[in-house]
Design a protein around this motif. Structure first.
Motif, PDB file in Angstrom:
ATOM      1  N   ASP A 148      -3.279  -1.689  -5.296  1.00 49.03           N
ATOM      2  CA  ASP A 148      -4.377  -1.552  -6.254  1.00 49.03           C
ATOM      3  C   ASP A 148      -4.131  -2.393  -7.491  1.00 49.03           C
ATOM      4  N   SER A 168      -5.687   0.719 -12.296  1.00 48.84           N
ATOM      5  CA  SER A 168      -5.445   0.828 -10.854  1.00 48.84           C
ATOM      6  C   SER A 168      -5.367   2.285 -10.424  1.00 48.84           C
ATOM      7  N   VAL A 217      -6.649  -5.159  -8.670  1.00 48.18           N
ATOM      8  CA  VAL A 217      -7.272  -5.030  -9.985  1.00 48.18           C
ATOM      9  C   VAL A 217      -7.037  -6.304 -10.783  1.00 48.18           C
ATOM     10  N   GLN A 240       0.829  -1.201   0.000  1.00 52.13           N
ATOM     11  CA  GLN A 240       0.000   0.000   0.000  1.00 52.13           C
ATOM     12  C   GLN A 240       0.862   1.249   0.000  1.00 52.13           C
ATOM     13  N   GLY A 291      -8.954   0.883  -9.515  1.00 44.98           N
ATOM     14  CA  GLY A 291      -8.457   1.230  -8.187  1.00 44.98           C
ATOM     15  C   GLY A 291      -8.585   2.721  -7.996  1.00 44.98           C
ATOM     16  N   HIS A 292      -7.985   3.274  -6.964  1.00 36.54           N
ATOM     17  CA  HIS A 292      -7.980   4.732  -6.876  1.00 36.54           C
ATOM     18  C   HIS A 292      -6.640   5.310  -6.483  1.00 36.54           C
ATOM     19  N   ASP A 293      -5.702   4.494  -5.974  1.00 38.16           N
ATOM     20  CA  ASP A 293      -4.417   5.050  -5.563  1.00 38.16           C
ATOM     21  C   ASP A 293      -3.334   4.833  -6.611  1.00 38.16           C
TER      22      ASP A 293
END
Lengths: 405, 468
Positions: free
Chosen positions: A269, A236, A273, A214, A262-264
């Motif tokens: 992510d 992602s 994904v 992360q 994803g978002h980050d």
């Protein structure tokens, strides 16, 4: 490399003026696949700058394609992406068929979709589990690779080869589906789901795994788009660009599936994904199996592109001539140029092909997703630490064959 | 310093090093390799072995049959002896003119029958095709022989002296740490076959089952164990390789940091046991009870300290998930990247010895060392009842079971077993956990382990004050 150390001093990152250490990583390095060299400038363990040098697996793919017939390109596209060769087969077939204006039978399209999605599953399983293994978690790797072998069993049964299938043909496939194709495909899907569930159970609540993944190797969506990144890496970051949805080819508009985003844009992510895409692939395959007709030909009825039946070759003069011409001169694709793009394992896989009307490609240019994805690697790595190279580079899923060509 | 004292020290040293080198190291290697083979559906460590002549291999089934037959014979003898004991004929049997009592015969036969049966059962597994492999145990030995016969490569620009001395320094703490580990209760040489009283001082020649009984005990362990970091740092520094240098730096910082937790997590135990001597810690744990029925092992009093110490010691010998100094996928092999042949093997042996020694240390501090619940100096007793069959036909049973020698042997075996299980437990985590990043290891140490170990000291202190 230009680094202003006074600036670093103000940030409090570097107390004494010191030169960064230059470290050559690769190409003989466990994490570099043997095909990439990274020249790192290190401040302690932090990466100040990195120069990524691909090209160690350059085999002259594009040039090689210009000396055989159109169908002789298939073994080369197999070796572009050696974890999901079937997607490349299908992608190249679609490109040539687009140029020639061919429309393959419905059964063939469903067949291609199923085989392609199986290849995508094997691609994503390999990538995710190999990333985990490089992080030190060995067990999930073995689970996923075992399951990938089951997927390959199905592909082997259909194509005769586990890895380099060379199964696509212009205007069809090399062989029709075997009798047990549907049953075996449906039988392998629960195994994939189980392996993924087990892997997720093992790692997703593991603090070490989360800390390693992360927030590491972050990529912003605007930079991803600017750099031409596609596929799971682009998704992602939160951009829902999937060729299958954005520009549906084959029958992808007739099947129901979601595009996971994803978002980050970090390693976590990308990992998630990929696994989610495997789930969507399973969904697609289940629908395709339902819709694929059980009988019918997979090849178009056009002797200019497809070999006639063997019995006809022996019995009729027309078929003998057609056979002779395909063998001796190759398939003659009408002159022109076309760009055709599909969703490969790592992103948009494009073929730009030029035909001059002879039986030999004039130019075959690939838009390799890995090469463009690799461009973003520097931005992902700078500022992170040496150990972060492993998961970040692993989650890019750089395939040497496709990147260096 | 008489002859017997020196002989005793040499024997004890050979015992503790022999156990670590010839029992633990091969078992740990074998365990790891077997596990990895199981995962990957491979054969495992069975290729190394001594080639046996064909007649041995051919006659294995015959030998096995013989084993079963003699086990059956021993079983029958045991039954006969049992019957005779019931009939009250525990005197010398007239039968076969054997000059032993029925009781002794019962013990011998009852122990011998299952031993022979198990022996016959495992006999074929000692071989693989035409080779004697001892369950694959010989593979580790052959690996060692192979490593020593490989070419020893020294990088041209390496510092030859430091490069050569680093693996030797790595071995020193691994060997020297065994000196203060108590592996059994005091041995009174005059009364080996007698039953000892539970309390009081026993005169006559006596020896501690411990190479050196130091009054600084555990501090010696930390002092010597701390030198391990020098080896890693020197190896990384002298190899003339940037990956090795990074590995050496990582190893040095990691080991130095975890030394602190390692020491502080035990302070609670010192306060509790009121001693630094390892043998007295074991005695304290053996003599007290926890909540009235549990043995007073350290793990019940200091569970947090156990967890901290266990993980800190994994970090100390740099195994998964704390193997950033080796980090094979990032810095290739870390500080011993340039080592080959015997020097590389010395690092590996040192690593496995450290696993063995720290498992033994954990067994001593947290699992009562050689203490077996229900087994005291005078023999077996539980809930206030002493195992004593004096005056019955079965007198010989309690005589043997409570004899000093038997009690000692059981204690030693219990200690070795505890340490073996702990070692295997620490190897077990290898396959599933991802590796920490180097700065995360540091954060874990300084931001979590260290405050927790201080908290442990604090709470232990309060509790001791309250309950004293």
């Amino acid at each position: 490399m230009e680094t202003n150390y006074e600036e670093l001093d103000e940030d409090g990152q570097l107390e004494l003026p010191a030169e960064p250490m230059r470290l050559n990583m690769g190409p003989s390095h466990p994490a570099m696949h043997g095909t990439i060299r990274m020249v790192l400038d290190l401040d302690g363990e932090t990466i100040v700058d990195v120069d990524i040098q691909p090209g160690y697996l350059h085999r002259g793919f594009e040039k090689s394609c210009e000396r055989g017939s159109w169908n002789q390109v298939y073994p080369y596209v197999d070796r572009l992406n050696y974890v999901s060769p079937m997607l490349n087969n299908v992608g190249f077939s679609l490109a040539v068929e687009k140029l020639a204006g061919l429309k393959v039978p419905e059964r063939c399209t469903w067949y291609r979709m199923i085989l392609g999605e199986l290849a995508r599953i094997s691609d994503h399983l390999t990538c995710n589990s190999a990333s985990l293994m490089e992080l030190g978690a060995f067990t999930p790797f073995l689970w996923c690779i075992k399951t990938r072998d089951y997927v390959w069993d199905v592909l082997e049964q259909e194509t005769g080869a586990r890895l380099t299938h060379s199964f696509g043909r212009i205007g069809g496939m090399a062989k029709p589906p075997t009798d047990l194709f549907k049953e075996h495909t449906l039988a392998v899907l629960p195994q994939v789901e189980e392996a993924m569930a087990e892997t997720e159970q093992l790692v997703l609540r593991n603090r070490i795994f989360l800390d390693r993944m992360q927030g590491i190797g972050k990529l912003r969506p605007e930079r991803a788009l600017a750099l031409g990144v596609t596929g799971p890496i682009l998704r992602s970051t939160g951009v829902d660009y999937d060729v299958r949805k954005a520009n549906p080819y084959m029958f992808y508009k007739d099947v129901d599936f979601d595009v996971p985003v994803g978002h980050d844009g970090d390693n976590y992510d990308r990992f998630m994904v990929r696994f989610e895409e495997v789930r969507q692939s399973i969904r697609i395959i289940r629908q395709c199996v339902e819709k694929m007709p059980d009988s019918g030909t997979v090849n178009i009825d056009d002797v200019r592109y497809v070999f006639p039946e063997k019995q006809d070759v022996y019995d009729t003069i027309e078929a003998t001539i057609a056979h002779f011409k395909i063998v001796m001169e190759g398939v003659k694709v009408p002159p022109g140029e076309v760009y055709s793009f599909t969703e490969g394992g790592n992103g948009e896989l494009g073929f730009f092909i030029v035909s001059d009307g002879t039986g030999t490609p004039y130019r075959v240019r690939v838009r390799p997703p890995s090469f463009l994805n690799l461009q973003a690697c520097r931005e992902m790595l700078v500022g992170d630490m040496i150990p972060d190279i492993v998961p970040t580079f692993g989650s890019i899923n750089m395939i040497g064959g496709e990147c260096d060509r | 310093m008489d002859f017997w004292f020196i002989l005793g020290v040499i024997l004890k040293m050979s015992f503790i090093l022999g156990v670590a080198l010839l029992l633990y190291a091969p078992v740990f290697v074998l365990f790891e390799r077997r596990q990895s083979a199981m995962f990957q559906d491979r054969l495992g460590p069975y290729m190394g072995g001594v080639k046996m002549p064909p007649f041995v291999i051919e006659n294995i089934p015959l030998l096995q049959m013989g084993g079963y037959a003699s086990a059956a014979g021993a079983g029958a003898t045991a039954l006969l002896a049992l019957v005779m004991c019931f009939l009250g004929e525990s005197e010398e049997p007239g039968l076969w003119l054997l000059p032993i009592s029925w009781g002794t015969l019962l013990i011998l036969a009852a122990l011998g029958a299952p031993a022979q049966a198990v022996g016959a059962m495992v006999l074929p597994h000692l071989f693989y095709h035409d080779r004697l492999t001892l369950f694959g145990g010989l593979h580790a030995l052959f690996d060692a022989v192979k490593a020593f016969t490989k070419e020893d490569i020294i990088p041209p620009k390496a510092d030859k002296f430091l490069f050569g001395i680093a693996p030797i320094i790595a071995m020193i703490p691994a060997f020297a740490l065994g000196a203060v580990l108590p592996f059994g209760p005091d041995l009174h040489l005059d009364y080996l076959f007698d039953q000892l009283p539970n309390e009081g001082v026993i005169d006559g020649p006596m020896t501690h089952l411990q190479v050196a009984s130091l009054n600084v005990g555990i501090l010696y362990m930390f002092a010597v164990g701390g030198t391990g970091v020098i080896a890693a740092a020197i190896a990384g520094y002298s190899s003339d390789n940037k990956f090795a240098l990074l590995g050496g730096i990582r190893a040095a910082s990691q080991m130095v940091s975890y030394e602190v937790t390692l020491g502080l997590s035990l302070v609670g135990c010192f306060m509790l046991y009121d001693t630094l001597r390892l043998e007295e810690m074991v005695v304290w744990q053996a003599e007290n009870t926890f909540l009235g029925f549990l043995p007073a092992w350290g793990i019940f009093y200091q569970p947090l300290a156990f967890v901290l110490f266990f993980f800190a010691s994994i970090a100390e010998y740099k195994r998964v998930p704390f193997d950033a100094p080796e980090g094979e996928s990032e810095i290739v092999a870390g500080y011993f990247l340039e080592y080959s042949s015997g020097k590389w093997l010395m690092f590996m042996i040192a690593e496995f010895l450290e696993v063995a020694i720290s498992s033994m240390l954990i067994a001593v501090i947290f699992f009562g060392g050689w203490d077996v619940p229900g087994l005291g100096r005078s023999g077996w007793e539980a809930f206030g009842y002493h195992f004593d069959l004096t005056g019955t036909n079965w007198e010989f049973l309690s005589d043997v079971a409570n004899s000093h020698l038997f009690v000692t042997v059981v204690s030693i075996v219990a200690f070795l077993g505890k340490a073996l299980l702990l070692g295997i437990l620490s190897l077990q985590v290898r396959w599933t956990l991802p590796r920490f990043r180097y700065d995360q290891i540091m954060q874990l140490c300084w931001k979590l382990f260290l405050p927790l170990s201080l908290l442990n000291v604090f709470v232990t202190g309060i509790l001791i004050l309250l309950f004293q």
